[in-house]
Each structure stands twice: as structure tokens, then as C-alpha cells.
Design a protein around this motif. Sequence first.
Motif, PDB file in Angstrom:
ATOM      1  N   THR A   1       0.841  -1.197   0.000  1.00  0.00           N
ATOM      2  CA  THR A   1       0.000   0.000   0.000  1.00  0.00           C
ATOM      3  C   THR A   1       0.881   1.254   0.000  1.00  0.00           C
ATOM      4  O   THR A   1       1.812   1.371   0.792  1.00  0.00           O
ATOM      5  N   GLY A   2       0.564   2.169  -0.905  1.00  0.00           N
ATOM      6  CA  GLY A   2       1.308   3.416  -0.987  1.00  0.00           C
ATOM      7  C   GLY A   2       2.553   3.361  -1.830  1.00  0.00           C
ATOM      8  O   GLY A   2       3.190   4.401  -2.043  1.00  0.00           O
ATOM      9  N   ALA A   3       2.931   2.194  -2.342  1.00  0.00           N
ATOM     10  CA  ALA A   3       4.125   2.084  -3.176  1.00  0.00           C
ATOM     11  C   ALA A   3       3.832   2.568  -4.585  1.00  0.00           C
ATOM     12  O   ALA A   3       2.743   2.356  -5.122  1.00  0.00           O
ATOM     13  N   VAL A   4       4.811   3.232  -5.192  1.00  0.00           N
ATOM     14  CA  VAL A   4       4.680   3.753  -6.556  1.00  0.00           C
ATOM     15  C   VAL A   4       5.816   3.176  -7.379  1.00  0.00           C
ATOM     16  O   VAL A   4       6.993   3.315  -7.019  1.00  0.00           O
ATOM     17  N   ASP A   5       5.481   2.510  -8.474  1.00  0.00           N
ATOM     18  CA  ASP A   5       6.519   1.962  -9.338  1.00  0.00           C
ATOM     19  C   ASP A   5       6.848   2.958 -10.440  1.00  0.00           C
ATOM     20  O   ASP A   5       6.315   4.080 -10.492  1.00  0.00           O
ATOM     21  N   LEU A   6       7.738   2.565 -11.348  1.00  0.00           N
ATOM     22  CA  LEU A   6       8.190   3.469 -12.406  1.00  0.00           C
ATOM     23  C   LEU A   6       7.078   3.834 -13.374  1.00  0.00           C
ATOM     24  O   LEU A   6       7.115   4.899 -13.998  1.00  0.00           O
ATOM     25  N   SER A   7       6.072   2.967 -13.502  1.00  0.00           N
ATOM     26  CA  SER A   7       4.972   3.238 -14.433  1.00  0.00           C
ATOM     27  C   SER A   7       3.783   3.920 -13.765  1.00  0.00           C
ATOM     28  O   SER A   7       2.771   4.150 -14.414  1.00  0.00           O
ATOM     29  N   PHE A   8       3.905   4.209 -12.468  1.00  0.00           N
ATOM     30  CA  PHE A   8       2.833   4.833 -11.689  1.00  0.00           C
ATOM     31  C   PHE A   8       1.538   4.013 -11.785  1.00  0.00           C
ATOM     32  O   PHE A   8       0.442   4.561 -11.825  1.00  0.00           O
ATOM     33  N   SER A   9       1.694   2.708 -11.786  1.00  0.00           N
ATOM     34  CA  SER A   9       0.531   1.832 -11.870  1.00  0.00           C
ATOM     35  C   SER A   9      -0.168   1.755 -10.518  1.00  0.00           C
ATOM     36  O   SER A   9       0.479   1.740  -9.463  1.00  0.00           O
ATOM     37  N   ALA A  10      -1.500   1.691 -10.559  1.00  0.00           N
ATOM     38  CA  ALA A  10      -2.295   1.567  -9.331  1.00  0.00           C
ATOM     39  C   ALA A  10      -2.788   0.150  -9.125  1.00  0.00           C
ATOM     40  O   ALA A  10      -3.600  -0.100  -8.220  1.00  0.00           O
ATOM     41  N   SER A  11      -2.327  -0.795  -9.920  1.00  0.00           N
ATOM     42  CA  SER A  11      -2.782  -2.176  -9.807  1.00  0.00           C
ATOM     43  C   SER A  11      -2.140  -2.851  -8.604  1.00  0.00           C
ATOM     44  O   SER A  11      -1.125  -2.402  -8.064  1.00  0.00           O
ATOM     45  N   ALA A  12      -2.737  -3.959  -8.214  1.00  0.00           N
ATOM     46  CA  ALA A  12      -2.211  -4.755  -7.100  1.00  0.00           C
ATOM     47  C   ALA A  12      -2.138  -6.210  -7.535  1.00  0.00           C
ATOM     48  O   ALA A  12      -3.075  -6.726  -8.174  1.00  0.00           O
ATOM     49  N   ASN A  13      -1.012  -6.867  -7.172  1.00  0.00           N
ATOM     50  CA  ASN A  13      -0.801  -8.248  -7.591  1.00  0.00           C
ATOM     51  C   ASN A  13      -0.204  -9.051  -6.446  1.00  0.00           C
ATOM     52  O   ASN A  13       0.486  -8.515  -5.566  1.00  0.00           O
ATOM     53  N   ILE A  14      -0.458 -10.338  -6.511  1.00  0.00           N
ATOM     54  CA  ILE A  14       0.178 -11.304  -5.632  1.00  0.00           C
ATOM     55  C   ILE A  14       1.027 -12.222  -6.511  1.00  0.00           C
ATOM     56  O   ILE A  14       0.527 -12.767  -7.514  1.00  0.00           O
ATOM     57  N   GLU A  15       2.320 -12.375  -6.195  1.00  0.00           N
ATOM     58  CA  GLU A  15       3.236 -13.145  -7.038  1.00  0.00           C
ATOM     59  C   GLU A  15       3.988 -14.152  -6.178  1.00  0.00           C
ATOM     60  O   GLU A  15       4.189 -13.948  -4.976  1.00  0.00           O
ATOM     61  N   ILE A  16       4.427 -15.227  -6.826  1.00  0.00           N
ATOM     62  CA  ILE A  16       5.217 -16.262  -6.155  1.00  0.00           C
ATOM     63  C   ILE A  16       6.503 -16.455  -6.945  1.00  0.00           C
ATOM     64  O   ILE A  16       6.475 -16.660  -8.173  1.00  0.00           O
ATOM     65  N   PHE A  17       7.645 -16.386  -6.245  1.00  0.00           N
ATOM     66  CA  PHE A  17       8.966 -16.564  -6.840  1.00  0.00           C
ATOM     67  C   PHE A  17       9.594 -17.839  -6.292  1.00  0.00           C
ATOM     68  O   PHE A  17       9.295 -18.277  -5.175  1.00  0.00           O
ATOM     69  N   ARG A  18      10.463 -18.414  -7.118  1.00  0.00           N
ATOM     70  CA  ARG A  18      11.209 -19.596  -6.687  1.00  0.00           C
ATOM     71  C   ARG A  18      12.559 -19.145  -6.115  1.00  0.00           C
ATOM     72  O   ARG A  18      13.260 -18.321  -6.722  1.00  0.00           O
ATOM     73  N   LEU A  19      12.941 -19.725  -4.977  1.00  0.00           N
ATOM     74  CA  LEU A  19      14.243 -19.458  -4.372  1.00  0.00           C
ATOM     75  C   LEU A  19      15.203 -20.551  -4.840  1.00  0.00           C
ATOM     76  O   LEU A  19      15.382 -21.582  -4.186  1.00  0.00           O
ATOM     77  N   ASP A  20      15.821 -20.309  -5.972  1.00  0.00           N
ATOM     78  CA  ASP A  20      16.734 -21.280  -6.583  1.00  0.00           C
ATOM     79  C   ASP A  20      18.168 -20.824  -6.309  1.00  0.00           C
ATOM     80  O   ASP A  20      18.716 -19.977  -7.022  1.00  0.00           O
ATOM     81  N   PHE A  21      18.777 -21.387  -5.283  1.00  0.00           N
ATOM     82  CA  PHE A  21      20.127 -20.980  -4.915  1.00  0.00           C
ATOM     83  C   PHE A  21      21.200 -21.736  -5.697  1.00  0.00           C
ATOM     84  O   PHE A  21      22.381 -21.435  -5.556  1.00  0.00           O
ATOM     85  N   GLN A  22      20.800 -22.713  -6.497  1.00  0.00           N
ATOM     86  CA  GLN A  22      21.770 -23.411  -7.331  1.00  0.00           C
ATOM     87  C   GLN A  22      22.037 -22.681  -8.634  1.00  0.00           C
ATOM     88  O   GLN A  22      23.034 -22.927  -9.299  1.00  0.00           O
ATOM     89  N   SER A  23      21.161 -21.794  -8.997  1.00  0.00           N
ATOM     90  CA  SER A  23      21.328 -21.030 -10.228  1.00  0.00           C
ATOM     91  C   SER A  23      22.303 -19.877 -10.010  1.00  0.00           C
ATOM     92  O   SER A  23      22.347 -19.260  -8.937  1.00  0.00           O
ATOM     93  N   ASP A  24      23.106 -19.564 -11.026  1.00  0.00           N
ATOM     94  CA  ASP A  24      24.054 -18.461 -10.949  1.00  0.00           C
ATOM     95  C   ASP A  24      23.385 -17.107 -11.153  1.00  0.00           C
ATOM     96  O   ASP A  24      23.978 -16.062 -10.862  1.00  0.00           O
ATOM     97  N   SER A  25      22.168 -17.118 -11.649  1.00  0.00           N
ATOM     98  CA  SER A  25      21.468 -15.862 -11.888  1.00  0.00           C
ATOM     99  C   SER A  25      21.060 -15.229 -10.562  1.00  0.00           C
ATOM    100  O   SER A  25      20.645 -15.913  -9.628  1.00  0.00           O
ATOM    101  N   THR A  26      21.172 -13.906 -10.503  1.00  0.00           N
ATOM    102  CA  THR A  26      20.792 -13.182  -9.287  1.00  0.00           C
ATOM    103  C   THR A  26      19.315 -12.786  -9.273  1.00  0.00           C
ATOM    104  O   THR A  26      18.832 -12.286  -8.261  1.00  0.00           O
ATOM    105  N   ASP A  27      18.625 -13.010 -10.378  1.00  0.00           N
ATOM    106  CA  ASP A  27      17.207 -12.647 -10.450  1.00  0.00           C
ATOM    107  C   ASP A  27      16.345 -13.797  -9.934  1.00  0.00           C
ATOM    108  O   ASP A  27      16.598 -14.968 -10.236  1.00  0.00           O
ATOM    109  N   LEU A  28      15.333 -13.452  -9.160  1.00  0.00           N
ATOM    110  CA  LEU A  28      14.394 -14.453  -8.670  1.00  0.00           C
ATOM    111  C   LEU A  28      13.403 -14.810  -9.780  1.00  0.00           C
ATOM    112  O   LEU A  28      12.694 -13.929 -10.289  1.00  0.00           O
ATOM    113  N   PRO A  29      13.332 -16.071 -10.174  1.00  0.00           N
ATOM    114  CA  PRO A  29      12.380 -16.453 -11.236  1.00  0.00           C
ATOM    115  C   PRO A  29      10.951 -16.458 -10.708  1.00  0.00           C
ATOM    116  O   PRO A  29      10.665 -16.993  -9.634  1.00  0.00           O
ATOM    117  N   ILE A  30      10.055 -15.845 -11.453  1.00  0.00           N
ATOM    118  CA  ILE A  30       8.649 -15.781 -11.043  1.00  0.00           C
ATOM    119  C   ILE A  30       7.922 -17.027 -11.547  1.00  0.00           C
ATOM    120  O   ILE A  30       8.112 -17.473 -12.683  1.00  0.00           O
TER     121      ILE A  30
END
Length: 612
Positions: free
Chosen positions: A28-57
Motif C-alpha cells: 500500500t502506498g508504493a509507486v513503481d516506475l509506471s505509476f501503476s495503481a494495480s495490485a498483484n500477488i506473485e510467487i517466486f522460486r528461491l533457486d540458490f543453485q542457479s548463478d542468476s541473481t534474479d528471482l524467477p517468477i
Amino acid sequence: MACIKSAHRAALTALAPDAPYLAAGTMTGAVDLSFSASANIEIFRLDFQSDSTDLPILASAPSPDRFNRLSWSRPGAVEGDSFALGLLAGGLSDGSVAVWNPLSMISSEGKAEDAMVARLEKHTGPVCGLEFSELTPNRLASGAEQGELCIWDLKNPVEPIVYPPLKSVGSHAQAEISCLSWNPKFQHIVASTSSNGMTVVWDLRNQKPLTSFSDSNRRKCSVLQWNPDMSTQLIVASDDDNSPSLRVWDVRKTISPVREFVGHSKGVIAMSWCPYDSSFLLTCSKDNRTICWDTVSGEIISELPASANWNFDLHWYRKIPGVIAASSFDGKIGIYNLEFSGLYATGDAVGAPVRPRAPAPKWLKCPTGASFGFGGKLVSFHPVAPTQGAQTSTSEVHVHNLVIEQSLVSRSTEFEAAIQNGDKSSLRALCEKKSQESLSDEERETWGFLRVMFEDGDFARTKLLAHLGFEPPQAPPASSTDELSQTLADTLNIDHAAVTDNADAQFLIDNGDDFFNNPRPSEASLAEESVSTNGQQIEQEVSGDSVPSDPSIDKSIQHALVVGDYKGAVNQCLASNRMADALVIAHAGGSALWESTRNHYLKNSISPYLKL
């Protein structure tokens, strides 16, 4: 401290208790770069074996409104394999609580919006307090405005059951509930704190407050947590910049806090107690600091790196000790590993304040163990149940007799008995016995040598020489003459009687004719001549003393020195015309031997200056 995984979201987070997943809900109250007013629920995988630093959604679904709090239940909240990952609940700004099935979201293949299983509508304001019970995962507590606390039974999420709302009245009345927490050991105890600084501990069996307290120095409380080990202690913090400390309260006596942690300079927003070790507590504040505390000593032992904006949400990851998730107003969810962040370092950088070295976390300590010892001993240790009121557990150590080789145990016992009193006679007897029982000559020789080493006094040297094959020198009888004097006299061909007689005869006979007709130089002239030809005399003496080395003589002298026969060594040196060696050896043989050797050397010297 390096961030090992991240996702660019301005969202509140919740970690799955028994699976490598992270849920994120738009804050609540957060503003992203696109100034979107939408709200979402997301689930990411915590893959610590991968070399990538990005969390896969893995999944994303729209939410009816933005989130003030997010909570993930343990498995078992709902019966059936379709709820194997538990339930995911979010406290929304419109006063409702949305509940999702995370397993359906992950396996929906693009239809995650159908994974919402319930929407609980009971509150009239933003739901800022929300948490599933650890002991009864089907129970969900929610709190919002006017101090209203609701307990939900989600065993059948399609038809949820809500118990009568709890609300304190009078002087203990709460305003908007900012945070709530279930007791980790008693399933009917839940605590809530509010924006007016009042904290209430509820007894759900009696549907009334068990106790309540407030801090006179605080107008507002933002977060609270129960101590995982002490069921009667909880810690309360405030986001008021005038009171940024953390205070520990004991609900049995709420007159004043038990202790206080001071480190933040502005209000505290979130905290999380380590599920593996209660001595570690994470807090984040508006001063842009995220601190890991040692709750035993009250010291700061580690700190997350500062970002442009402060963190507002913190969680420990249950599957891997030392891993945490932090959300910041930079629009970033970061995964950090405290074990590689200097958690046990004494300082962060040159010139930085030296921090105390943290004790080893409980997850690094070995709960049980065993080790073999000398003499058939086995040492083992294991934890014991702590006594009532003790904060730390203890261990018991046991020593067992584990006999595998009886002969080894008997030899060990025999050796321990021999060395117990330090008596050399018992050690000599042991060595003698071992020498007789030895099967090889080398082993027999070793035990014989050890036996000699345990002899008493000067007798040990005599025995050692005899054992090594040397014949110790025999003490001369009292009536014997001085062998050294006689040897020196024989070696130098000195006849004392003849010298004395000749000297007296020279003065009794008138030999004036010979004296005057054949004049001889005086002693004074000889001294002058000696000074003028000093270099030549030295060369003559040196060349006269330099004799070829005879190996047999060297061996005889060496043998005499080994057995301690200094007088015999001096005799050997004199016999081989090694006057310098004789003087050196005589100096080590005592004052009497030294004086005797020196006197004979002076008598034989041809240097006139030595006669002065």
C-alpha cells in the motif's frame, strides 16, 4: 554484505515454511516506475543453485487491493493434497483479508486468478495485523481499526468460521492494531499492539485479555514479536522517531520492561526473530539501518548494507539458516546470507567501530557426538532438557569403557600404575619386564636403554657408559702417585734430581777459566734478543707443535672424554705433543688438573717472558 538474489518489486513478502518459495504482494502506498495503481500477488522460486541473481517468477494473480500484511501458513491448514503448500493470506487496505492456495497458483498455467479460495470481510479499516498460528495452522488472526481482533478458522476455506471479535475497552482499549503475534508455545495466546501504544495479551479460551500494558514514553507501537524460547517474553518496538529503542517485556510483570536494545536513531518499522536461534533478531528502521542483534548481550553483531531508501519488511528463511529476505522502498526484494556477511567478524572496515564477536549460532553447533580416548575409553555428549526457567540448554558428558583388545587394556593399566607415583624403581622394573618379553633384539635394546635412563644419581651415567660399550674410568687409589706428573716428566725428559744436583755443583766448583774465557749471554740480553726475534720464536713453536694427526690417538682421546677420563685424555695429548689440547681439556677436568698441566707447560717453555 552482498545481495545473492533479488527482484524489482515494491512489495511485502512472505516465505513458505517448508518450500523454496517467496510470495510478494504490492505494498500500500508504493509507486513503481509506471505509476501503476494495480495490485498483484506473485510467487517466486528461491533457486540458490542457479548463478542468476534474479528471482524467477512462477505465478502471478491480481489482488482486490494492495497489501498491508502478508502471511503464509504451514502445511496442514486444510486437509488434502491440493493444499500441500498451506494457505497464503493478505491483509488488504479495504479492510478485507484475501486467501489464496499457493499450490493452485503455481500449477494454474496462467490462470492464477482462480486460486483465491476466500475473501474474509469483517474489518472496516486497513488490515495491518495478520498472522497464521504455528501450532494450529488453520487459525488466522487479523486486526484492524478500533482495536478489533478477529480469529478465523480456515479448515474449510470456502466456508470460513469467524469467532466473536475481541475488543478491549476502558483504559486498556486499543486504537488501530498495527501488529499481532501468536505465542510459539501456547496455541490459545495471541498478542496485539496498536497505534496508541497499548499492547494486549489475549486468552482465546476465555475470550478476554490476559494482561495489557503500555509505555508512558511512547505514543505509538508498530511491531511486536514473541520470544521463541521464553513464552512469557515479547519485544515491542515503535516507529516513533522519538522512541526508536526495542523493549523486552515479561507479561507476568508489566510494570517496566525487562531490558532495552538501543541502536536505531529513528522509528523501527519491522522485525523478525530467528526461528533457529533466538539469540538473533533482525530489525529495520527509518534510519536506513537493518540490524542483526544478539539478544543475549544486547549488542549489534551484523548489519545489512544501507540503500537509498530504508527496508520495511524482514523475514528469516526457514529452510536455510542464516538466509533472510528484505524489502525496501527502492522497489527491491533482496535475499541475503548473513553467514557470508561478516556475522562473526570483529569489524566491518578500517576505522569502523569494533563489534563483539558473535557466538556460534545454534545451527552450527553439534548436538551430539562421541570420540575415542586412550585406554579403551569412549567419550560421548548429548543435550538434556533445560530446567524450568532456564534460557539455555545444557549437555551431559559420559565416559564409557569400550574394551576391544584386552591385551591393550592390560598394558595400559600396567603403564598407568608404573607412572602413577613417579617412582623410578617401578619404571625400571617395568622396562626390565618389557625387555625380557621382547621378541626382537632391537626392541630389547630399546627397553634396556630406557631402563638405564631411570637409574638414580651418578650411577645412571656409569650404567649408560657401560650399556653403550665404554669402560668407565676407575678411581685411583689413595696411595698412588700423581700419574700426570710422572707422565709429563717422562714425556718431557725432565730429571728433577739431576737439575738440582747440577745447579749445586756449578756453584761448588771453581770454573772461572771457563766462565771468563767462554762468556755466555746474560738473562737480560736473552730477554732483549727474545723481544727482537719474537715473531721467529712464535713461528718455531707453532711449527714445532704442528704434528700430523694420528687417527688412533684421536680415537683414544675421544674415548677418554666420553667416559669422563680427563686425566687420561691429557696424558694422551701430552704423549702426542698436543700441549694446547692438553691445556683445554685440563681446564674442563678441574682446578687440580689444570694447575698441574699449566706448571709443566711453563717449565718446558723456552720463552723467557713466561719465566718473569
